[in-house]
Motif scaffolding. Structure first.
Motif, short mmCIF file in Angstrom:
data_model
loop_
_atom_site.label_atom_id
_atom_site.label_comp_id
_atom_site.label_asym_id
_atom_site.label_seq_id
_atom_site.Cartn_x
_atom_site.Cartn_y
_atom_site.Cartn_z
N VAL A 149 0.86 -1.19 0.00
CA VAL A 149 0.00 0.00 0.00
C VAL A 149 0.89 1.24 0.00
O VAL A 149 1.72 1.41 0.89
CB VAL A 149 -0.91 0.03 1.24
CG1 VAL A 149 -1.79 1.29 1.24
CG2 VAL A 149 -1.78 -1.22 1.31
N GLU A 150 0.71 2.09 -1.00
CA GLU A 150 1.44 3.36 -1.06
C GLU A 150 0.51 4.48 -0.65
O GLU A 150 -0.64 4.55 -1.13
CB GLU A 150 1.97 3.60 -2.48
CG GLU A 150 3.04 2.59 -2.89
CD GLU A 150 3.53 2.79 -4.31
OE1 GLU A 150 4.58 2.19 -4.66
OE2 GLU A 150 2.89 3.53 -5.07
N ALA A 151 0.97 5.35 0.22
CA ALA A 151 0.14 6.44 0.74
C ALA A 151 0.88 7.76 0.67
O ALA A 151 2.11 7.81 0.67
CB ALA A 151 -0.27 6.15 2.18
N ALA A 152 0.11 8.85 0.59
CA ALA A 152 0.64 10.20 0.68
C ALA A 152 -0.11 10.89 1.81
O ALA A 152 -1.33 11.05 1.74
CB ALA A 152 0.42 10.95 -0.63
N THR A 153 0.60 11.26 2.87
CA THR A 153 -0.08 11.72 4.07
C THR A 153 0.60 12.92 4.72
O THR A 153 1.80 13.13 4.56
CB THR A 153 -0.15 10.57 5.10
OG1 THR A 153 -0.83 11.02 6.27
CG2 THR A 153 1.24 10.08 5.49
N ASP A 154 -0.21 13.69 5.45
CA ASP A 154 0.33 14.77 6.28
C ASP A 154 0.24 14.39 7.76
O ASP A 154 0.47 15.21 8.64
CB ASP A 154 -0.41 16.08 6.02
CG ASP A 154 -1.92 15.96 6.23
OD1 ASP A 154 -2.39 14.87 6.61
OD2 ASP A 154 -2.63 16.96 6.02
N ASN A 155 -0.14 13.11 8.01
CA ASN A 155 -0.24 12.62 9.38
C ASN A 155 0.03 11.12 9.39
O ASN A 155 -0.87 10.31 9.19
CB ASN A 155 -1.63 12.93 9.95
CG ASN A 155 -1.75 12.59 11.43
OD1 ASN A 155 -1.17 11.62 11.91
ND2 ASN A 155 -2.52 13.37 12.15
N LYS A 156 1.29 10.76 9.63
CA LYS A 156 1.69 9.35 9.54
C LYS A 156 0.95 8.46 10.54
O LYS A 156 0.58 7.33 10.22
CB LYS A 156 3.20 9.22 9.78
CG LYS A 156 4.05 9.78 8.66
CD LYS A 156 5.50 9.37 8.82
CE LYS A 156 6.13 9.99 10.05
NZ LYS A 156 7.56 9.66 10.15
N ASN A 157 0.73 8.98 11.74
CA ASN A 157 0.07 8.17 12.77
C ASN A 157 -1.36 7.83 12.38
O ASN A 157 -1.82 6.69 12.54
CB ASN A 157 0.08 8.90 14.12
CG ASN A 157 1.47 9.01 14.70
OD1 ASN A 157 2.35 8.20 14.40
ND2 ASN A 157 1.70 10.02 15.52
N ARG A 158 -2.07 8.82 11.83
CA ARG A 158 -3.45 8.59 11.39
C ARG A 158 -3.50 7.55 10.28
O ARG A 158 -4.29 6.61 10.31
CB ARG A 158 -4.06 9.90 10.89
CG ARG A 158 -5.49 9.77 10.36
CD ARG A 158 -5.90 10.99 9.55
NE ARG A 158 -5.12 11.12 8.33
CZ ARG A 158 -4.65 12.26 7.85
NH1 ARG A 158 -4.88 13.40 8.50
NH2 ARG A 158 -3.95 12.29 6.73
N THR A 159 -2.63 7.73 9.29
CA THR A 159 -2.65 6.84 8.13
C THR A 159 -2.29 5.41 8.52
O THR A 159 -2.95 4.45 8.09
CB THR A 159 -1.68 7.34 7.05
OG1 THR A 159 -2.00 8.71 6.75
CG2 THR A 159 -1.78 6.51 5.80
N ALA A 160 -1.27 5.25 9.36
CA ALA A 160 -0.87 3.91 9.81
C ALA A 160 -2.00 3.22 10.55
O ALA A 160 -2.27 2.03 10.33
CB ALA A 160 0.37 4.01 10.69
#
Length: 239
Positions: free
Chosen positions: A97-108
């Protein structure tokens, strides 16, 4: 955005893409922001941006929308970070899964929750990526071109394509990542339209699932696609 597929049902894929077009364009906008931040707004000198633009065009993003997104990306103060998650879906299917995020904790947390609900689990970095090769993949629907198979194959190979496959409804062209832009541009100059055109993680082996496992895998993919931060999903499930 769909990851690896053997293109069994093109119409179903089109319908799904149409229904999710707004969300797809938003996610592609993030990818444009990241590419511009990393290498500047000129696709001629920024290969990553050039590849994202090719992906935008394959997703039927209008040129005006692409240009507006590029202007916005150049002036944007948004800071997105690209993160890759690796794990296992039902019956040990490998998933990236590839993601682009401004909040790593939320995305994880969001990605982990989806895996848990599907009976899968996130793993450590590198746990499944060794089962994939990074390749440029261009998919052309047969009904969109008057070129015959041999003519198209020769055009692709001469442009630098690594492989050319004829499937039921489409032609699948594979390139090394470094050759993707040149092959894409040569085919585009010849007037060809693409169902998909992007750098992907292509599995070296595939896993077959029974009906129950397939349903769980479909739910996993759909729930991951629903996450705003997720850009791409790759797997080795033989759909």
């Amino acid at each position: 955005m769909s990851g690896h597929s053997k293109w069994h049902n093109i119409q179903a894929k089109k319908g799904k893409a149409d229904a999710a077009r707004g969300k797809i364009f938003t996610k592609l906008g993030r990818e444009l922001v990241i590419a511009v931040k990393e290498g500047g707004p000129d696709p001629e000198s920024n290969s990553k941006l050039r590849n994202v633009i090719a992906k935008c065009k394959a997703a039927n993003m209008p040129n005006d929308t692409i240009n507006n997104a590029l202007k916005k990306a150049s002036a944007s103060n948004e800071n997105y970070e690209e993160i890759t998650y690796e794990g296992y879906g039902p019956n040990g299917v490998a998933v990236i899964v590839e993601a682009a995020t401004d909040n790593k904790n939320r995305t994880a947390a969001d990605v982990r929750h989806v895996f848990d609900r599907a009976g899968g689990n996130l793993g450590t970095s590198g746990c499944v990526s060794y089962m994939f090769n990074k390749k440029g993949v261009i998919i052309i629907e047969k009904e969109t071109t008057t070129m015959d198979e041999e003519e198209l194959m020769m055009l692709a190979i001469e442009a630098g394509a690594e492989d050319f496959k004829t499937l039921d409804e489409v032609y699948e062209i594979t390139t090394e990542p470094t050759d993707f832009s040149n092959v894409h541009d040569k085919l585009e100059e010849a007037g060809l339209e693409f169902l998909e055109a992007e750098i992907q993680m292509v599995p070296t082996t595939t896993v077959k699932l029974d009906e129950k496992g397939s349903e769980r895998m479909e739910r996993l993919i759909e729930n991951l696609e629903d996450l705003d931060d997720v850009s791409n999903i790759y797997h080795n499930w033989e759909e």
